[in-house]
Enzyme design. Structure first.
Site, PDB file in Angstrom:
ATOM      1  N   GLU A 120     -71.912 -26.002  55.723  1.00  0.00           N
ATOM      2  CA  GLU A 120     -72.818 -26.956  54.985  1.00  0.00           C
ATOM      3  C   GLU A 120     -73.656 -26.173  54.115  1.00  0.00           C
ATOM      4  O   GLU A 120     -74.555 -25.215  54.527  1.00  0.00           O
ATOM      5  CB  GLU A 120     -73.383 -27.901  55.785  1.00  0.00           C
ATOM      6  CG  GLU A 120     -72.675 -28.960  56.357  1.00  0.00           C
ATOM      7  CD  GLU A 120     -73.388 -29.982  57.456  1.00  0.00           C
ATOM      8  OE1 GLU A 120     -74.376 -30.319  57.085  1.00  0.00           O
ATOM      9  OE2 GLU A 120     -72.683 -30.518  58.296  1.00  0.00           O
ATOM     10  N   GLU A 177     -73.885 -29.315  65.233  1.00  0.00           N
ATOM     11  CA  GLU A 177     -75.344 -28.796  65.112  1.00  0.00           C
ATOM     12  C   GLU A 177     -76.040 -29.202  66.551  1.00  0.00           C
ATOM     13  O   GLU A 177     -77.204 -29.556  66.530  1.00  0.00           O
ATOM     14  CB  GLU A 177     -75.952 -29.681  64.057  1.00  0.00           C
ATOM     15  CG  GLU A 177     -75.605 -29.264  62.583  1.00  0.00           C
ATOM     16  CD  GLU A 177     -76.222 -29.892  61.616  1.00  0.00           C
ATOM     17  OE1 GLU A 177     -77.314 -30.817  61.857  1.00  0.00           O
ATOM     18  OE2 GLU A 177     -76.089 -29.597  60.506  1.00  0.00           O
TER      19      GLU A 177
END
Ligand SMILES: *[C@@H]1O[C@H](CO)[C@@H](O)[C@H](O)[C@H]1NC(C)=O
Length: 361
Positions: free
Chosen positions: A248, A178
């Protein structure tokens, strides 16, 4: 001529016949020429004892997963600089072997910065304290340590033949985590240089399976950018040759002490999934028997959709229907029945109730 052909076949075989050929196109991950939809779930190995692994893996398998995903937790493996620990619940090699024995794949998210609701995102404290270090940016002190650790993990996997290209279970590997969320505001140009370096460093390790990054909308090629969000249905990777994947799918969120339960219904999760496939199928070529997806993205208003000649279909707000043969509703995401368990906070009603506390190391 015959011999030459045989030799060429043998050489090609030495590289790939022992293992799986994992590649991708804009439609999907391809394993041995077959486009695959890989359903994976997380089991973070240090969060349980190793005695629990076989049962957890079996549960994942019974739940119909294809792959198990885990981060690699740097701070636990290298508590002191260059003193490594891979024993007990840190024996990720054994964990991967058990996953392979169960017939599942592994998605290895090395990071080694991992977030992961883990102290300091998995960075060891000694790393923080190194003179001249700046974490997660174009800083030589940091990059040296990151490269040393990442290379060590990759080499351990190679020695145990754990990459799919070697006949092992690992089909995808992740570098960083991320970073796109913080890159520009926090690191600017140095961040961009760092993420390019990450990509080159990862590629140079020659693992024989694709690398992914998540939340990295400018992921350097050939690294595949993947989505982490509540809704990834509208997500598109930054390269038209990359498949659309999410690493995710947030089915829940953190609960703050005393706050309301963050709560996402099974119907909502089902909606996002079907819309994900719906949009993936309409933007790419997926040849199924004839199925139609009717998607109503209006959050409040139900809709009746008139498929001329094929009847009218009632599609509740925020739902997707799947029609077999484009004329028979076989599934609607608003009609998923699932049991929901919620915590309820209650006062201890006994008078003068005393809690007894104890500390454990
Ligand atoms: C691996 O599979 C891809 C896609 O099917 C193919 O293009 C490539 O040639 C294969 N590689 C080998 C070495 O067989």
């Amino acid at each position: 001529m015959f011999k030459l052909q045989w030799l060429v076949a043998t050489l090609a075989c030495l590289t790939f016949c022992i293992g799986d050929n994992v590649s991708y196109d804009s439609n999907a991950i391809i394993i041995n020429r077959e486009r695959r939809i890989i359903f994976s779930g997380s089991i973070h190995y240090p969060r349980s004892t190793e005695a629990m692994w076989p049962d957890l893996i079996q549960k994942a398998k019974d739940g119909r997963l294809d792959a198990i995903e885990t981060y690699i937790f740097w701070d636990r493996h290298e508590l002191q600089r260059q003193k490594y620990d891979f024993s007990g619940c840190l024996d990720f090699i054994k964990f991967f072997q058990l996953i392979q024995d169960a017939g599942l794949y592994v998605v290895m998210r090395i990071g080694p910065y991992v977030c992961a609701e883990w102290n300091y995102g998995g960075f060891p404290v000694w790393l923080h304290n190194m003179p001249g270090i700046q974490l997660r940016t174009n800083n030589q002190v940091y990059k040296n340590e990151m490269q040393t650790f990442t290379t060590k993990i990759v080499n351990m996997c190679k020695q145990a033949n754990l990459f799919a290209s070697q006949g092992g279970p690992i089909i995808l590997a992740q570098i960083e985590n991320e970073y796109g969320n913080v890159m520009t505001p926090a690191y600017g140009d140095a961040g961009k240089a760092y993420i390019n370096w990450c990509a080159q460093m990862a590629e140079s390790l020659n693992i024989g399976v694709p690398w992914i990054m998540c939340q990295e909308s400018d992921a350097p090629q050939p690294i595949i950018n993947t989505c982490n969000r509540f809704y990834c249905d509208n997500f598109t990777p930054n390269n038209r040759k990359s498949p659309k994947m999410f690493t995710e799918n947030w089915v829940g969120w953190f609960k703050k002490w005393g706050d309301k339960d963050p709560y996402k219904t099974a119907e909502d999760v089902a909606f996002l999934w079907q819309d994900f496939f719906n949009l993936a199928a309409s933007s790419t070529i997926i040849t199924w028997e004839r199925f139609c997806f009717l998607s109503n993205t209006d959050e409040k208003n139900d809709a009746t959709i008139d498929l001329q000649g094929d009847g009218k279909y009632f599609v509740p707000a925020w739902s997707v229907s799947i029609l077999d043969g484009c004329n028979k509703e076989v599934y609607n995401t608003a009609k998923v029945n699932s049991q929901t368990s919620l915590f309820v906070k209650k006062k201890n009603e006994k008078e003068n109730a005393q809690l007894s506390w104890a500390w454990a190391p």
